[in-house]
Design an enzyme around this catalytic site. Structure first.
Site, PDB file in Angstrom:
ATOM      1  N   HIS A   1       0.877  -1.098  -0.003  1.00  0.00           N
ATOM      2  CA  HIS A   1      -0.068  -0.074   0.102  1.00  0.00           C
ATOM      3  C   HIS A   1       0.768   1.414   0.041  1.00  0.00           C
ATOM      4  O   HIS A   1       0.191   2.382  -0.180  1.00  0.00           O
ATOM      5  CB  HIS A   1      -1.178   0.018   1.162  1.00  0.00           C
TER       6      HIS A   1
HETATM    7  N1  UDP Z   1      -4.044  -5.133   8.566  1.00  0.00           N
HETATM    8  C1  UDP Z   1      -5.430  -5.726   8.687  1.00  0.00           C
HETATM    9  N2  UDP Z   1      -6.071  -6.216   7.622  1.00  0.00           N
HETATM   10  C2  UDP Z   1      -5.320  -6.236   6.427  1.00  0.00           C
HETATM   11  C3  UDP Z   1      -4.149  -5.905   6.218  1.00  0.00           C
HETATM   12  C4  UDP Z   1      -3.627  -5.285   7.504  1.00  0.00           C
HETATM   13  O1  UDP Z   1      -5.970  -5.462   9.583  1.00  0.00           O
HETATM   14  O2  UDP Z   1      -6.204  -6.990   5.564  1.00  0.00           O
HETATM   15  C5  UDP Z   1      -3.414  -4.705   9.616  1.00  0.00           C
HETATM   16  C6  UDP Z   1      -2.015  -5.267  10.282  1.00  0.00           C
HETATM   17  O3  UDP Z   1      -2.320  -6.355  10.928  1.00  0.00           O
HETATM   18  C7  UDP Z   1      -1.246  -4.179  10.790  1.00  0.00           C
HETATM   19  C8  UDP Z   1      -1.929  -3.026  10.088  1.00  0.00           C
HETATM   20  O4  UDP Z   1      -3.278  -3.089   9.551  1.00  0.00           O
HETATM   21  O5  UDP Z   1      -1.700  -4.149  12.044  1.00  0.00           O
HETATM   22  C9  UDP Z   1      -1.064  -2.000   9.480  1.00  0.00           C
HETATM   23  O6  UDP Z   1      -1.403  -1.275   8.521  1.00  0.00           O
HETATM   24  P1  UDP Z   1      -1.004  -0.686   7.373  1.00  0.00           P
HETATM   25  O7  UDP Z   1       0.048  -1.712   6.556  1.00  0.00           O
HETATM   26  O8  UDP Z   1      -1.995   0.021   6.648  1.00  0.00           O
HETATM   27  O9  UDP Z   1      -0.069   0.742   7.697  1.00  0.00           O
HETATM   28  P2  UDP Z   1       1.615   0.642   8.036  1.00  0.00           P
HETATM   29  O10 UDP Z   1       1.871  -0.378   9.311  1.00  0.00           O
HETATM   30  O11 UDP Z   1       2.478   0.501   7.101  1.00  0.00           O
HETATM   31  O12 UDP Z   1       1.760   2.030   8.438  1.00  0.00           O
END
Ligand code: UDP
Length: 352
Positions: free
Chosen positions: A199
């Site tokens: 993403h």
């Molecule tokens: N996550 C979720 N469902 C999904 C994909 C990711 O609940 O289909 C959760 C994942 O377990 C983690 C969080 O979203 O806890 C991560 O968010 P994201 O990847 O959007 O953001 P980043 O961590 O890169 O800031």
């Protein structure tokens, strides 16, 4: 004590749920602490927002701004609310535009800011890096997950009210992530699979990066389960060449993003995880699943140093080779705390 928690994006709902739960415990013990939640509206789809409020029992937001992703617009809408409410503090999480908007608005109103997940650095030019640096420099309390985060802040001259409290996402992984769900049965997954999530703007906004990732996935022989972020879905829907790669690779199973307990089940049972998510790099380790990160750098350097995580960028051969050479190190990572990060944060704030 009155707190306003400002959140707007998926990972923040998960972190804030751990914090809110601890606030409720303190209230039950008779401590006069009150929290109101402000949702900027940065993430608004059901599977990116509402599902987490229900699943993680996060209190309904008092304010839901429906702002979109512009930091300036959010700041302008948050500031009058803070001015009127005059909370004792504002709590923000991580590195999104909602984080920075909350911090800027609080700063304008002279309200102290607690930054959870402070001190992380990727040393890149990406928006998240600018957001977290400015937020750290505005914050009154800086809650760091790792020693590296503390050192990063020190290098920028920030040493006051810096606390190493572990990773609040580890609290969530131990608590909710340990609940088994029937998602493998529902998806009829019986053979070993890879789990993918993509993403980050640097991968989705540059079509050649996304194309290389898709081409690498298409060449892998494993089934790939891919709960797809709405941003990625939109980009692919606008590019027939990307759609074509997917349509010729039936082993890639694209679906909507799933809830937290379901993704934890998918993470735990995967052969390895291919991701550009910050949170999922650590969750991979929490569940002892190897991670291959589709970026050239990471804020979570410990995962790479110990060998649970491999950085491969978006080079097709590096992605394929990393999957073939997946390792499960014997060594654990001595960071991320003991699963009581939210309690430590609330205790420090209560002493204010
Ligand atoms: N996550 C979720 N469902 C999904 C994909 C990711 O609940 O289909 C959760 C994942 O377990 C983690 C969080 O979203 O806890 C991560 O968010 P994201 O990847 O959007 O953001 P980043 O961590 O890169 O800031």
């Amino acid at each position: 004590m009155n707190i306003i928690t400002i959140i707007g994006a998926r990972p923040q709902f998960i972190k804030a749920a751990m914090f809110s739960q601890t606030i409720k415990q303190r209230q039950a013990e008779g401590y006069p602490i009150h929290e109101k939640i402000l949702h900027t509206g940065q993430h608004y789809d059901y599977e990116m927002s509402d599902i987490f409020f229900t699943e993680l029992e996060l209190p309904a937001p008092t304010w839901h701004l429906g702002c979109g992703a512009s930091t300036d617009e959010m700041t302008q809408q948050i500031a009058p609310i803070l001015r009127q409410e005059q909370p004792d503090m504002v709590v923000v999480y991580g590195d999104t535009n909602s984080t920075l908007a909350g911090a800027r608005a609080a700063h304008q109103c002279g309200i102290p800011i607690a930054h959870v997940e402070a001190g992380l650095r990727s040393f890149t030019n990406m928006t998240e890096e600018h957001n977290r640096i400015e937020t750290d420099h505005l914050a009154h309390w800086l809650f760091c997950p790792t020693s590296t985060a503390i050192s990063n802040l020190k290098a920028e001259g920030i040493t006051e009210r810096v606390y190493k409290v572990g990773d609040i996402m580890y609290d969530a992984a131990l608590q909710i992530g340990s609940i088994a769900t029937d998602t493998l049965d529902k998806l009829a997954i019986s053979s070993p699979y890879l789990l993918a999530t993509i993403h980050r703007a640097e991968n989705t906004d540059q079509i050649d990066c996304l194309e290389r990732i898709l081409l690498a996935f298409a060449q892998l022989s494993w089934p790939i389960i891919w709960p797809m972020h709405p941003r990625t879905k939109k980009v692919i829907s606008e590019h027939p060449t990307l759609q074509q790669i997917l349509s010729q690779a039936p082993h890639i199973r694209v679906m909507d993003s799933v809830g937290y307990a379901d993704i934890a089940t998918l993470e735990k049972n995967a052969y390895c995880i291919l991701t550009d998510s910050g949170g999922m790099q650590k969750e991979a380790y929490f569940h002892r699943t190897p991670c291959i990160t589709l970026r050239e750098e990471t804020e979570w350097v410990e995962t790479v140093q110990i060998g649970w995580n491999t950085l491969v960028g978006t080079d097709i051969n590096r992605i394929i080779t990393a999957v073939k050479n997946v390792q499960r190190p014997q060594q654990d990572i001595a960071e991320y705390g003991n699963g009581h990060t939210a309690q430590q944060i609330v205790d420090i704030l209560c002493a204010f």
